[in-house]
Design a protein around this motif. Structure first.
Motif, PDB file in Angstrom:
ATOM      1  N   MET A 149       0.899  -1.286   0.143  1.00 44.58           N
ATOM      2  CA  MET A 149       0.303   0.093   0.029  1.00 44.58           C
ATOM      3  C   MET A 149       0.860   1.196   0.104  1.00 44.58           C
ATOM      4  O   MET A 149       1.895   1.124   0.577  1.00 44.58           O
ATOM      5  CB  MET A 149      -0.925   0.135   1.008  1.00 44.58           C
ATOM      6  CG  MET A 149      -2.086  -1.192   1.311  1.00 44.58           C
ATOM      7  SD  MET A 149      -3.133  -0.960   2.578  1.00 44.58           S
ATOM      8  CE  MET A 149      -2.151  -1.287   4.243  1.00 44.58           C
ATOM      9  N   TYR A 190      -6.211  -1.188   7.492  1.00 43.62           N
ATOM     10  CA  TYR A 190      -6.577  -1.416   5.907  1.00 43.62           C
ATOM     11  C   TYR A 190      -5.787  -2.212   5.358  1.00 43.62           C
ATOM     12  O   TYR A 190      -4.565  -2.565   5.813  1.00 43.62           O
ATOM     13  CB  TYR A 190      -6.761   0.107   5.201  1.00 43.62           C
ATOM     14  CG  TYR A 190      -7.799   1.056   5.700  1.00 43.62           C
ATOM     15  CD1 TYR A 190      -9.186   0.811   4.972  1.00 43.62           C
ATOM     16  CD2 TYR A 190      -7.664   1.869   6.714  1.00 43.62           C
ATOM     17  CE1 TYR A 190     -10.013   1.769   5.703  1.00 43.62           C
ATOM     18  CE2 TYR A 190      -8.588   2.770   7.062  1.00 43.62           C
ATOM     19  CZ  TYR A 190      -9.893   2.601   6.609  1.00 43.62           C
ATOM     20  OH  TYR A 190     -10.869   3.435   7.258  1.00 43.62           O
ATOM     21  N   ILE A 192      -4.898  -4.383   1.533  1.00 43.00           N
ATOM     22  CA  ILE A 192      -5.435  -4.655  -0.117  1.00 43.00           C
ATOM     23  C   ILE A 192      -6.026  -5.875  -0.428  1.00 43.00           C
ATOM     24  O   ILE A 192      -5.391  -7.110  -0.054  1.00 43.00           O
ATOM     25  CB  ILE A 192      -3.956  -4.298  -1.071  1.00 43.00           C
ATOM     26  CG1 ILE A 192      -3.384  -2.936  -1.141  1.00 43.00           C
ATOM     27  CG2 ILE A 192      -4.317  -4.863  -2.323  1.00 43.00           C
ATOM     28  CD1 ILE A 192      -2.435  -2.872  -1.878  1.00 43.00           C
ATOM     29  N   CYS A 193      -6.860  -5.823  -1.050  1.00 45.28           N
ATOM     30  CA  CYS A 193      -7.806  -7.156  -1.461  1.00 45.28           C
ATOM     31  C   CYS A 193      -7.838  -7.248  -2.976  1.00 45.28           C
ATOM     32  O   CYS A 193      -8.339  -5.982  -3.690  1.00 45.28           O
ATOM     33  CB  CYS A 193      -9.104  -7.248  -0.838  1.00 45.28           C
ATOM     34  SG  CYS A 193      -8.925  -7.295   0.945  1.00 45.28           S
ATOM     35  N   ARG A 194      -7.575  -8.255  -3.468  1.00 44.68           N
ATOM     36  CA  ARG A 194      -7.857  -8.501  -4.986  1.00 44.68           C
ATOM     37  C   ARG A 194      -9.416  -8.763  -5.136  1.00 44.68           C
ATOM     38  O   ARG A 194      -9.862  -9.961  -4.874  1.00 44.68           O
ATOM     39  CB  ARG A 194      -6.978  -9.553  -5.503  1.00 44.68           C
ATOM     40  CG  ARG A 194      -7.343  -9.704  -7.208  1.00 44.68           C
ATOM     41  CD  ARG A 194      -5.840 -10.078  -8.038  1.00 44.68           C
ATOM     42  NE  ARG A 194      -5.209  -8.699  -7.913  1.00 44.68           N
ATOM     43  CZ  ARG A 194      -3.922  -8.502  -8.598  1.00 44.68           C
ATOM     44  NH1 ARG A 194      -3.500  -9.710  -9.284  1.00 44.68           N
ATOM     45  NH2 ARG A 194      -3.299  -7.427  -8.654  1.00 44.68           N
ATOM     46  N   LEU A 195     -10.071  -7.820  -5.665  1.00 41.24           N
ATOM     47  CA  LEU A 195     -11.462  -8.322  -5.916  1.00 41.24           C
ATOM     48  C   LEU A 195     -11.768  -8.958  -7.324  1.00 41.24           C
ATOM     49  O   LEU A 195     -12.769  -9.819  -7.364  1.00 41.24           O
ATOM     50  CB  LEU A 195     -12.198  -7.000  -6.146  1.00 41.24           C
ATOM     51  CG  LEU A 195     -12.010  -5.932  -4.882  1.00 41.24           C
ATOM     52  CD1 LEU A 195     -12.943  -4.817  -5.197  1.00 41.24           C
ATOM     53  CD2 LEU A 195     -12.378  -6.513  -3.562  1.00 41.24           C
ATOM     54  N   LYS A 222      -8.484  -6.489 -10.654  1.00 44.22           N
ATOM     55  CA  LYS A 222      -8.936  -5.086 -10.014  1.00 44.22           C
ATOM     56  C   LYS A 222      -8.623  -5.298  -8.333  1.00 44.22           C
ATOM     57  O   LYS A 222      -9.090  -6.318  -7.694  1.00 44.22           O
ATOM     58  CB  LYS A 222     -10.312  -4.987 -10.252  1.00 44.22           C
ATOM     59  CG  LYS A 222     -10.764  -3.574  -9.543  1.00 44.22           C
ATOM     60  CD  LYS A 222      -9.950  -2.252 -10.182  1.00 44.22           C
ATOM     61  CE  LYS A 222     -10.640  -1.025  -9.743  1.00 44.22           C
ATOM     62  NZ  LYS A 222      -9.939   0.114 -10.429  1.00 44.22           N
ATOM     63  N   ASP A 223      -7.905  -4.422  -7.643  1.00 47.89           N
ATOM     64  CA  ASP A 223      -7.544  -4.374  -6.252  1.00 47.89           C
ATOM     65  C   ASP A 223      -8.456  -3.208  -5.864  1.00 47.89           C
ATOM     66  O   ASP A 223      -8.701  -2.322  -6.430  1.00 47.89           O
ATOM     67  CB  ASP A 223      -6.163  -4.159  -6.051  1.00 47.89           C
ATOM     68  CG  ASP A 223      -5.283  -5.499  -6.650  1.00 47.89           C
ATOM     69  OD1 ASP A 223      -5.719  -6.397  -6.509  1.00 47.89           O
ATOM     70  OD2 ASP A 223      -3.937  -5.347  -6.799  1.00 47.89           O
ATOM     71  N   ALA A 224      -8.545  -3.485  -4.445  1.00 49.96           N
ATOM     72  CA  ALA A 224      -9.330  -2.219  -3.683  1.00 49.96           C
ATOM     73  C   ALA A 224      -8.559  -2.289  -2.254  1.00 49.96           C
ATOM     74  O   ALA A 224      -8.171  -3.452  -1.660  1.00 49.96           O
ATOM     75  CB  ALA A 224     -10.724  -2.267  -3.622  1.00 49.96           C
ATOM     76  N   ILE A 225      -8.716  -1.270  -1.495  1.00 51.78           N
ATOM     77  CA  ILE A 225      -8.236  -1.115  -0.046  1.00 51.78           C
ATOM     78  C   ILE A 225      -9.460  -1.004   0.637  1.00 51.78           C
ATOM     79  O   ILE A 225     -10.352  -0.245   0.468  1.00 51.78           O
ATOM     80  CB  ILE A 225      -7.433   0.073   0.136  1.00 51.78           C
ATOM     81  CG1 ILE A 225      -5.953   0.144  -0.731  1.00 51.78           C
ATOM     82  CG2 ILE A 225      -7.251   0.423   1.500  1.00 51.78           C
ATOM     83  CD1 ILE A 225      -5.134   1.067  -0.482  1.00 51.78           C
ATOM     84  N   LEU A 226      -9.675  -1.997   1.398  1.00 47.76           N
ATOM     85  CA  LEU A 226     -10.614  -2.304   2.273  1.00 47.76           C
ATOM     86  C   LEU A 226     -10.122  -2.389   3.839  1.00 47.76           C
ATOM     87  O   LEU A 226      -8.813  -2.556   4.081  1.00 47.76           O
ATOM     88  CB  LEU A 226     -11.367  -3.670   2.088  1.00 47.76           C
ATOM     89  CG  LEU A 226     -11.862  -3.731   0.626  1.00 47.76           C
ATOM     90  CD1 LEU A 226     -12.355  -5.190   0.364  1.00 47.76           C
ATOM     91  CD2 LEU A 226     -12.868  -2.715   0.118  1.00 47.76           C
ATOM     92  N   LEU A 235     -18.467  -9.750  -0.026  1.00 42.62           N
ATOM     93  CA  LEU A 235     -18.727  -8.872  -1.247  1.00 42.62           C
ATOM     94  C   LEU A 235     -19.621  -9.336  -2.238  1.00 42.62           C
ATOM     95  O   LEU A 235     -19.703 -10.392  -2.440  1.00 42.62           O
ATOM     96  CB  LEU A 235     -17.249  -8.915  -1.810  1.00 42.62           C
ATOM     97  CG  LEU A 235     -16.287  -8.092  -0.994  1.00 42.62           C
ATOM     98  CD1 LEU A 235     -14.892  -7.866  -1.900  1.00 42.62           C
ATOM     99  CD2 LEU A 235     -16.563  -6.748  -0.610  1.00 42.62           C
TER     100      LEU A 235
END
Length: 237
Positions: A149, A190, A192-195, A222-226, A235
């Motif tokens: 991150m 937080y 990083i998750c790979r959605l 696509k990744d997102a910070i969760l 999800l």
């Protein structure tokens, strides 16, 4: 005589306002033209609450910005490799001139500079610029990376506390403590998750008159910070 590179390091590491003026008058016919270009550029990168009135910022009552705009400015500027080198520098040697010996400059961003006030060194900090005046308080814009991150942190107008008996000794810098709190909170809370994964099957659609159904899949990841408590099972796609 000093090179443009020397002046840039003077400005970044030691807050040299005279270097900023010299650079502005070298790049443009005068400071006013340079400031106009500054204001045009920040609008192009998405700043909506920033207005510069001079090229150095010292005692500028008609100048304003926000933490969000400053983060936008740094994010855009870091795409320039020369700016990134300056932003991440801990020290620089200004070569000798006809008027002075060689001088070593050290960053006043103690998150990365390791010799002046090492207790503020932050694991993962990669760059930044700190600033303080009695009028505007202590400010800092910095970057840090950890666990994949990357963050940009901006703090403004933090309160600096000096020793009551010896007024020049700083007991609390303000901006570094605030930055530590924000960075710790961000990295601790937080992840990083790979959605979506490239090639992942998403849905199946029937085709009228066709021999097979059509399977839709993604063409990119696509990744997102969760939040760290987030579970991918919860999800909804």
């Amino acid at each position: 005589q000093l090179s443009l590179r020397d002046l840039l390091y003077c400005m970044f590491l030691e807050w040299a306002n005279d270097a900023a003026v010299t650079i502005a008058e070298h790049v443009c016919p005068d400071q006013e033209t340079f400031v106009k270009k500054m204001n045009e550029w920040v609008k192009r990168v998405g700043c909506t609450n920033t207005q510069f009135s001079d090229c150095h910022g010292l005692g500028s009552e008609n100048q304003n910005t926000t933490a969000r705009d400053m983060a936008r400015i740094v994010e855009a500027a870091l795409k320039n490799p020369d700016f990134k080198e300056l932003f991440c520098a801990q020290s620089y040697d200004v070569p000798a001139t006809e008027r002075s010996e060689k001088r070593e400059l050290k960053s006043l961003n103690y998150l990365i500079e390791q010799t002046i006030v090492p207790k503020y060194n932050y694991k993962g900090a990669t760059g930044g610029i700190a600033h303080y005046t009695e009028q505007s308080g202590a400010s800092l814009v910095c970057t840090a990376e950890r666990n994949g991150m990357s963050y940009i942190v901006v703090v403004m107008g933090c309160q600096r506390r000096f020793n009551e008996k010896t007024s020049w000794i700083v007991e609390r810098y303000g901006n570094y403590e605030e930055a530590w709190d924000l960075l710790n909170y961000s990295f601790d809370n937080y992840k990083i998750c790979r959605l979506l994964h490239e090639g992942q099957s998403m849905a199946q659609f029937p085709v009228a008159g066709g021999e097979n159904h059509v399977v839709a899949h993604t063409h990119t990841s696509k990744d997102a910070i969760l939040p760290v408590s987030a579970k991918l099972d919860n999800l909804i796609l």
